[in-house]
Design a protein around this motif. Sequence first.
Motif, short mmCIF file in Angstrom:
data_model
loop_
_atom_site.label_atom_id
_atom_site.label_comp_id
_atom_site.label_asym_id
_atom_site.label_seq_id
_atom_site.Cartn_x
_atom_site.Cartn_y
_atom_site.Cartn_z
N UNK A 152 -11.23 -18.45 10.92
CA UNK A 152 -10.75 -17.21 10.30
C UNK A 152 -9.44 -16.76 10.94
N UNK A 153 -9.37 -16.83 12.28
CA UNK A 153 -8.14 -16.46 12.98
C UNK A 153 -7.01 -17.39 12.58
N UNK A 154 -7.31 -18.70 12.48
CA UNK A 154 -6.27 -19.65 12.08
C UNK A 154 -5.83 -19.37 10.65
N UNK A 155 -6.77 -19.06 9.77
CA UNK A 155 -6.44 -18.76 8.37
C UNK A 155 -5.56 -17.51 8.30
N UNK A 156 -5.90 -16.48 9.12
CA UNK A 156 -5.09 -15.26 9.14
C UNK A 156 -3.69 -15.55 9.66
N UNK A 157 -3.60 -16.39 10.69
CA UNK A 157 -2.29 -16.75 11.24
C UNK A 157 -1.48 -17.53 10.20
N UNK A 158 -2.15 -18.47 9.51
CA UNK A 158 -1.47 -19.22 8.45
C UNK A 158 -1.01 -18.28 7.33
N UNK B 283 -15.04 -18.04 13.47
CA UNK B 283 -14.08 -17.02 13.92
C UNK B 283 -12.72 -17.66 14.19
N UNK B 284 -12.77 -18.85 14.80
CA UNK B 284 -11.51 -19.56 15.06
C UNK B 284 -10.83 -19.96 13.74
#
Length: 108
Positions: A8-14, A5-6
Amino acid sequence: MRELENLLAKAKADKDELLHDTAYLTQEIDRVKEEKAKTQQDRLKLEEISRATTDRIRCDIRDGLAIKADLEASIYKTKRMQQEQQEENGRLRTYLSKCKDDLDKALR
């Protein structure tokens, strides 16, 4: 799961950051293209103005040369007339001198 999840969140932020950067760069590209188009238009206008100015100056020079030729012809004619008048004056002085001499002889 949390780690995923982290990630995925980092990938979305990137991804969001990259989309933002892409939008910014697209705007900059569009701005530069507009500036380039404006610069090209300005250059074409300057070339047209330069061409028109050059043509006008050429016409002015041609007119000036024509006027110069007319003035030189006029000066030549005037000098020629002056020379002819001086020659005529000399001839008339000689004639008057002879007339005066003849008159002096006749009166004696």
